[in-house]
Scaffold this active site. Sequence first.
Site, PDB file in Angstrom:
ATOM      1  N   TYR A 149       0.852  -1.191   0.000  1.00 16.76           N
ATOM      2  CA  TYR A 149       0.000   0.000   0.000  1.00 16.76           C
ATOM      3  C   TYR A 149       0.882   1.233   0.000  1.00 16.76           C
ATOM      4  CZ  TYR A 149      -3.611   3.320   1.546  1.00 16.76           C
ATOM      5  OH  TYR A 149      -4.482   4.378   1.646  1.00 16.76           O
ATOM      6  N   ASP A 244       9.223   2.600   0.392  1.00 15.22           N
ATOM      7  CA  ASP A 244       8.138   3.280   1.086  1.00 15.22           C
ATOM      8  C   ASP A 244       8.250   2.884   2.555  1.00 15.22           C
ATOM      9  OD1 ASP A 244       5.867   4.178   2.275  1.00 15.22           O
ATOM     10  OD2 ASP A 244       4.478   3.366   0.784  1.00 15.22           O
ATOM     11  N   LYS A 272       3.694   8.527   9.328  1.00 14.57           N
ATOM     12  CA  LYS A 272       3.402   7.879  10.611  1.00 14.57           C
ATOM     13  C   LYS A 272       4.346   8.330  11.740  1.00 14.57           C
ATOM     14  CE  LYS A 272       0.542   4.358   8.574  1.00 14.57           C
ATOM     15  NZ  LYS A 272       0.647   3.764   7.257  1.00 14.57           N
TER      16      LYS A 272
HETATM   17  C1  LIG Z   1       0.042   4.269   5.934  1.00 15.78           C
HETATM   18  C2  LIG Z   1       0.854   4.071   4.718  1.00 15.78           C
HETATM   19  C3  LIG Z   1       0.786   4.957   3.633  1.00 15.78           C
HETATM   20  C4  LIG Z   1      -0.202   6.087   3.575  1.00 15.78           C
HETATM   21  O1  LIG Z   1       0.016   7.040   4.564  1.00 15.78           O
HETATM   22  P1  LIG Z   1      -1.212   8.022   5.003  1.00 15.78           P
HETATM   23  O2  LIG Z   1      -0.565   8.927   5.987  1.00 15.78           O
HETATM   24  O3  LIG Z   1      -2.258   7.127   5.571  1.00 15.78           O
HETATM   25  O4  LIG Z   1      -1.651   8.715   3.776  1.00 15.78           O
HETATM   26  C5  LIG Z   1       1.652   4.769   2.582  1.00 15.78           C
HETATM   27  N1  LIG Z   1       2.536   3.750   2.574  1.00 15.78           N
HETATM   28  C6  LIG Z   1       2.626   2.874   3.593  1.00 15.78           C
HETATM   29  C7  LIG Z   1       3.645   1.791   3.548  1.00 15.78           C
HETATM   30  C8  LIG Z   1       1.779   2.995   4.683  1.00 15.78           C
HETATM   31  O5  LIG Z   1       1.845   2.087   5.674  1.00 15.78           O
END
Ligand SMILES: *Cc1c(COP(=O)(O)O)cnc(C)c1O
Length: 432
Positions: A149, A244, A272
């Site tokens: 994601y 990511d 995060k």
């Molecule tokens: C949570 C997450 C996102 C998206 O971040 P948001 O702050 O929710 O937009 C993107 N990549 C990874 C790996 C994530 O865990």
Amino acid sequence: MITGTLKTTKSEEIFASAQALMPGGVSSPVRAFKSVGGQPIVFDRVKDAYAWDVDGNQYIDYVGTWGPAICGHAHPEVIKAIQETAEKGTSFGAPCALENVLAEMVIDAVPSVEMVRFVNSGTEACMAVLRLMRAYTKRDKLIKFEGCYHGHADMFLVKAGSGVATLGLPDSPGVPSSTTANTLNAPYNDLQAVRQLFEAHPGEIAGVILEPVVGNSGFVVPDAGFLAGLRELTTEHGALLVFDEVMTGFRIAYGGAQSHFGITPDLTTMGKVIGGGLPVGAYGGKKEIMEMVAPAGPMYQAGTLSGNPLAMMAGIKTLEILRQPGSYEHLDKITKRLINGLLEVGKETGHAMYGGSISGMFGFFFQDGPVHNYDDAKKSDTAKFGKYHRAMLEQGVYLAPSQFEAGFTSLAHTEADIDKTIAAARTVLQNM
Ligand SMILES: *Cc1c(COP(=O)(O)O)cnc(C)c1O
């Protein structure tokens, strides 16, 4: 709707009203508990390793607002710093010295990052990094992995993880095929598939983006050699490697997965933890690439609230706490104790479980495993997970409401919390 003894009258009332006000009653899909019975707990407050709901029930929290609460919820130093900063105003829309402080901390910590741009979410960071990959390489195609994601931007919503996986949604309506025409997917941990994509599209692939440890199709680790293989393949084909680290950054190690595994990507996205519970995202990498970003270069990306003092301060304080000696040892120790205990209870009670952890990130599946990718993860018994999740709530343990989300611990979780959780799991699985 709700069975068992947990009193949830107020949660039910509030969620029922929310249904008419917001789509599905929530501001983000997985919060609706759709795959675990459809009745979420409405929170009232959080502190340390705990959450209290509006009915007064207390839970040991393993979601930690999906990762940011790594120092424990409402850490007094973070709260105090936010309060003091707020006195000077919440947003400048102008340069702010705190941006330099957090930028230096990120650059010092994360091996690939020589320069950084702050944004407001992980989604924003991933959107921008894709534009940057394309701008820098002058190529349009992107390789991502099934079940990973990267936020909710159009280009990534093909075989995505997180809520998309939890709700079993096909690729989202509203995403024109033209925006995903350049998105290529490979199974996670499948280097051969990546090699074939590079061979099929010579000179067209801008880069590869991945979660270096997957948290969005459950907890899935890279096989030995997978990250190194991607590093080699991207270099060989003149493409960029992007980690990511929105979830893994400052979580599985202070320097993220890239320092844990010793593989340095070209670009990194963060979110995060870096915002310490306020909205922050960031992307960074080699100076030569980052200087493509406006106003240093021609690639446009901007933000009204980006780099605001409140969010910067929450990030700074959180990283200051994290970099104190012993933080990651604590996370590693208690999280291992937790996952080993949970898996052991599965064995004792005759329920197939497979899982693992790295530092303060863990996960398990109701199946024998091994789980190398999203197709493997999908073989899990999600109905059993739903029952387990509900019964754990009854026991005062708050787990992510989906088989396809990782769990998180914090510096505030104690061995006693962990042991209570394992005892709860024993009670639950003995009765299932
Ligand atoms: C949570 C997450 C996102 C998206 O971040 P948001 O702050 O929710 O937009 C993107 N990549 C990874 C790996 C994530 O865990």
